[in-house]
Design an enzyme around this catalytic site. Structure first.
Site, PDB file in Angstrom:
ATOM      1  N   LYS A  22       0.943  -0.983   0.092  1.00  0.00           N
ATOM      2  CA  LYS A  22       0.031   0.115  -0.047  1.00  0.00           C
ATOM      3  C   LYS A  22       0.852   1.251   0.000  1.00  0.00           C
ATOM      4  CE  LYS A  22      -1.683   1.480   4.075  1.00  0.00           C
ATOM      5  NZ  LYS A  22      -1.577   2.934   4.309  1.00  0.00           N
ATOM      6  N   ASN A  23       1.690   1.350   0.847  1.00  0.00           N
ATOM      7  CA  ASN A  23       2.619   2.470   1.055  1.00  0.00           C
ATOM      8  C   ASN A  23       3.597   2.798  -0.289  1.00  0.00           C
ATOM      9  OD1 ASN A  23       1.072   2.897   3.187  1.00  0.00           O
ATOM     10  ND2 ASN A  23       2.628   2.176   4.762  1.00  0.00           N
ATOM     11  N   CYS A 116      -5.096  12.431  12.090  1.00  0.00           N
ATOM     12  CA  CYS A 116      -5.814  11.306  11.912  1.00  0.00           C
ATOM     13  C   CYS A 116      -5.557  10.782  13.257  1.00  0.00           C
ATOM     14  CB  CYS A 116      -5.157  10.421  10.911  1.00  0.00           C
ATOM     15  SG  CYS A 116      -3.763   9.852  11.457  1.00  0.00           S
ATOM     16  N   ARG A 121       0.079  14.850  12.529  1.00  0.00           N
ATOM     17  CA  ARG A 121       0.619  14.625  11.109  1.00  0.00           C
ATOM     18  C   ARG A 121       0.656  15.672  10.149  1.00  0.00           C
ATOM     19  NH1 ARG A 121      -1.592   8.736   9.172  1.00  0.00           N
ATOM     20  NH2 ARG A 121       0.340   9.048   8.109  1.00  0.00           N
ATOM     21  N   ASP A 308       4.856   0.652  11.838  1.00  0.00           N
ATOM     22  CA  ASP A 308       3.491   0.302  11.188  1.00  0.00           C
ATOM     23  C   ASP A 308       3.658  -1.155  11.620  1.00  0.00           C
ATOM     24  OD1 ASP A 308       3.688   1.850   8.108  1.00  0.00           O
ATOM     25  OD2 ASP A 308       2.963   2.342  10.033  1.00  0.00           O
ATOM     26  N   ARG A 400      -8.904  -0.606   4.661  1.00  0.00           N
ATOM     27  CA  ARG A 400      -7.938   0.485   4.080  1.00  0.00           C
ATOM     28  C   ARG A 400      -6.589   0.053   3.346  1.00  0.00           C
ATOM     29  NH1 ARG A 400      -7.481   6.157   7.170  1.00  0.00           N
ATOM     30  NH2 ARG A 400      -6.094   6.453   5.309  1.00  0.00           N
TER      31      ARG A 400
HETATM   32  C1  EPZ Z   1       4.110   7.063   6.129  1.00  0.00           C
HETATM   33  O1  EPZ Z   1       3.319   8.109   6.652  1.00  0.00           O
HETATM   34  C2  EPZ Z   1       3.232   5.950   5.952  1.00  0.00           C
HETATM   35  N1  EPZ Z   1       2.009   5.890   5.116  1.00  0.00           N
HETATM   36  C3  EPZ Z   1       2.782   5.616   7.249  1.00  0.00           C
HETATM   37  O2  EPZ Z   1       1.954   4.191   7.215  1.00  0.00           O
HETATM   38  C4  EPZ Z   1       3.901   5.162   8.142  1.00  0.00           C
HETATM   39  O3  EPZ Z   1       3.655   4.940   9.617  1.00  0.00           O
HETATM   40  C5  EPZ Z   1       4.976   6.437   8.077  1.00  0.00           C
HETATM   41  O4  EPZ Z   1       5.281   6.713   6.723  1.00  0.00           O
HETATM   42  C6  EPZ Z   1       6.334   6.009   8.860  1.00  0.00           C
HETATM   43  O5  EPZ Z   1       7.019   5.131   8.565  1.00  0.00           O
HETATM   44  C7  EPZ Z   1       2.309   6.028   3.839  1.00  0.00           C
HETATM   45  O6  EPZ Z   1       3.489   5.742   3.102  1.00  0.00           O
HETATM   46  C8  EPZ Z   1       0.877   6.256   2.920  1.00  0.00           C
HETATM   47  P1  EPZ Z   1       6.079  10.562   7.969  1.00  0.00           P
HETATM   48  P2  EPZ Z   1       3.936   9.590   6.509  1.00  0.00           P
HETATM   49  O7  EPZ Z   1       6.037  11.760   7.125  1.00  0.00           O
HETATM   50  O8  EPZ Z   1       4.632   9.873   5.294  1.00  0.00           O
HETATM   51  C9  EPZ Z   1       6.053  13.783  11.553  1.00  0.00           C
HETATM   52  C10 EPZ Z   1       0.168   2.834   7.723  1.00  0.00           C
HETATM   53  O9  EPZ Z   1      -0.404   2.497   8.535  1.00  0.00           O
HETATM   54  N2  EPZ Z   1       6.087  14.773  10.339  1.00  0.00           N
HETATM   55  O10 EPZ Z   1       7.453   9.739   8.058  1.00  0.00           O
HETATM   56  O11 EPZ Z   1       2.834  10.499   6.948  1.00  0.00           O
HETATM   57  C11 EPZ Z   1       4.784  13.083  11.490  1.00  0.00           C
HETATM   58  O12 EPZ Z   1       3.764  13.834  12.260  1.00  0.00           O
HETATM   59  C12 EPZ Z   1       0.683   4.446   7.642  1.00  0.00           C
HETATM   60  O13 EPZ Z   1       0.138   2.254   6.654  1.00  0.00           O
HETATM   61  C13 EPZ Z   1       6.313  16.004  10.519  1.00  0.00           C
HETATM   62  O14 EPZ Z   1       6.435  16.445  11.632  1.00  0.00           O
HETATM   63  O15 EPZ Z   1       4.931   9.535   7.870  1.00  0.00           O
HETATM   64  C14 EPZ Z   1       5.305  11.826  12.377  1.00  0.00           C
HETATM   65  O16 EPZ Z   1       5.202  12.079  13.622  1.00  0.00           O
HETATM   66  C15 EPZ Z   1       0.317   4.924   8.932  1.00  0.00           C
HETATM   67  N3  EPZ Z   1       6.404  16.972   9.443  1.00  0.00           N
HETATM   68  C16 EPZ Z   1       6.637  11.349  11.620  1.00  0.00           C
HETATM   69  O17 EPZ Z   1       7.103  12.665  10.977  1.00  0.00           O
HETATM   70  C17 EPZ Z   1       6.141  16.513   8.183  1.00  0.00           C
HETATM   71  O18 EPZ Z   1       6.096  17.212   7.401  1.00  0.00           O
HETATM   72  C18 EPZ Z   1       6.497  10.347  10.636  1.00  0.00           C
HETATM   73  O19 EPZ Z   1       5.917  10.869   9.342  1.00  0.00           O
HETATM   74  C19 EPZ Z   1       5.960  15.287   8.091  1.00  0.00           C
HETATM   75  C20 EPZ Z   1       6.004  14.265   9.171  1.00  0.00           C
END
Ligand code: EPZ
Length: 420
Positions: A22-23, A116, A121, A308, A400
């Site tokens: 998915k990701n 969410c 996020r 995850d 999802r």
């Molecule tokens: C991706 O989300 C995945 N989703 C998530 O999987 C996964 O948990 C996450 O990466 C971490 O591995 C998809 O790929 C669609 P991040 P993403 O940006 O890109 C903070 C699932 O269950 N952050 O690495 O949103 C954020 O708040 C989902 O499949 C900022 O502060 O993850 C979080 O605490 C859930 N500012 C941390 O970084 C930003 O601009 C990690 O977020 C971006 C992120």
């Protein structure tokens, strides 16, 4: 709303093949916006999040053709550069259309994804990278308004190796003027897959999978094309879910359709706990390993332990010998499965972002409620081993991100029924 009836405890047997990730699928679908020529993708999983992304692309004017699980996307006539709140609020990965839209059209209006269940996020890292590439960005009435004649290649350093920000900036760099370097880039296998997809179209991308990614931008008029369909990597998070199910039930199963290196940190942790796991070319073989012993882990960006898989690992730890500790370092609210697991007899106490898990002899079936995607998986894992029947409600969370999960578990001999 659908629910699952699960009866345990039950041993599993046989082989299960995971679906495409998915990701990796979601950013690659967003990247289709970059190309004039048709984008062909093979074996795309039937997931609600994938349908949401496809709906979003269609709302922007892209033509989507499906035949079975193969899809062809025609982005030659993007008529609407707006990603509407109605769609974006249901799936935060919608924000990934921002980079490609800005790269190809110099303009984008994308609803702020909003939080969410698992956390606020924000997208500050995405936006500051785009600004460094020359984009003018305003936030108005919950929308990101971004404009730029043509993005400029830049040396970017992410304040945190955000997966989404790395993906958005990689896509933005494709038509930027000059080369873009992304330092402290996310290293997840899904980033490597997005890079391989771009390379499949002829884009020059180096270093994906390391902390330093280099992309050479070309003019937006460049006609990239790809003769063959692209096949997305297998879903390592789904694989981890089945591997843990096998270990929790002292079973002998095979989990295929993914590359074991993508789960190194999970496999090493499970082996340290006493899990017997053989790596295969296209997956792993789980051997009966008896009752495992607890561990102390913390989630981290790849190659660290994936957030995850945190909930699923917690379910396993509930039935291990001794105590375990999980510290969740990535998301601020990713323990919502804890009260639900406690209803089945799990002994877990929370202290800030750390969970202390005391292994118990057995769990008992109970009605429980899904709160987010991976929490749902943890509840199923616990229910498969709990004595008696569990009723798992709000399985739309599960739909999802897991394709045909109950059919796959039934294929391994589990007693799982979906009731409307
Ligand atoms: C991706 O989300 C995945 N989703 C998530 O999987 C996964 O948990 C996450 O990466 C971490 O591995 C998809 O790929 C669609 P991040 P993403 O940006 O890109 C903070 C699932 O269950 N952050 O690495 O949103 C954020 O708040 C989902 O499949 C900022 O502060 O993850 C979080 O605490 C859930 N500012 C941390 O970084 C930003 O601009 C990690 O977020 C971006 C992120």
């Amino acid at each position: 709303m659908d629910k699952l009836l699960v009866t345990g405890p039950h041993r599993l047997e046989g082989t299960v093949k995971v679906s495409s990730a998915k990701n990796a699928t979601l950013p690659i679908l967003a990247a289709a916006l970059l190309f004039e020529t048709p984008v062909r993708l093979a074996d795309i999983p039937k997931l609600n999040d994938v349908s949401t992304m496809l709906k979003l692309l269609e709302s922007m004017g892209l033509k989507i053709e499906r035949s079975g699980k193969d899809i062809t996307i025609d982005a030659s006539h993007v008529s609407n550069l707006v990603a509407d709140y109605a769609l974006v609020k249901t799936m935060r990965a919608s924000v990934l259309v921002l980079g490609p839209m800005l790269a190809r059209y110099g303009k984008a209006k994308v609803s702020l994804p909003g939080g969410c269940a698992i956390g606020a996020r924000p997208v500050d890292i995405h936006l500051s990278g785009l600004e460094k590439m020359g984009a003018k960005i305003q936030i108005e009435q919950g929308y990101i308004l971004a404009e730029c004649e043509r993005l400029q290649g830049a040396n970017l350093t992410l304040s945190f190796p955000s997966v989404g920000a790395t993906e958005n900036l990689m896509m933005a760099a494709v038509y930027a003027d000059g080369e873009t370097i992304i330092e402290n880039a996310a290293r997840e296998p899904e980033i490597v897959d997005l890079a391989n997809f771009l390379i499949h179209f002829g884009v020059s991308v180096e270093g994906a999978g390391t902390s330093r990614i280099r992309i050479v931008g070309v003019s937006p008029q460049k006609k990239y094309s790809a003769p063959k369909p692209y096949r997305v990597i297998g879903d390592r998070i789904e694989a981890a879910t089945f591997i843990i199910a096998g270990l929790m039930s002292n079973s002998h199963i095979k989990v295929t359709g993914f590359e074991p290196w993508t789960l190194d940190s999970v496999l090493e942790t499970l082996e340290k706990m006493g899990g017997k796991i053989n790596r295969l070319a296209d997956g792993v073989e789980v051997l009966p390993s008896g009752r495992l012993k607890g561990a102390v882990i913390e989630t981290a960006p790849f190659p660290g332990f994936p957030t995850d898989v945190q909930a699923q690992m917690m379910a396993l730890m509930c039935l291990c010998d001794g105590n375990s500790v999980i510290t969740e370092q990535i998301f601020e609210n990713r323990f919502m499965h804890v009260p639900e697991l406690a209803r089945m007899g799990c002994k877990i106490s929370l202290k800030g972002n750390a969970a202390l898990i005391e292994g118990v002899e057995a769990l008992s079936g109970a009605p429980v409620m899904c709160t987010d995607l991976r929490a749902s998986a943890a509840l199923i894992l616990a229910a498969l081993q709990a004595k008696g029947q569990s009723e798992i409600q709000r399985v739309y969370h599960l739909d999802r991100g897991y394709e045909d999960l109950e059919a796959k578990f039934k294929g391994l001999g589990a007693k799982v029924e979906r009731v409307k």
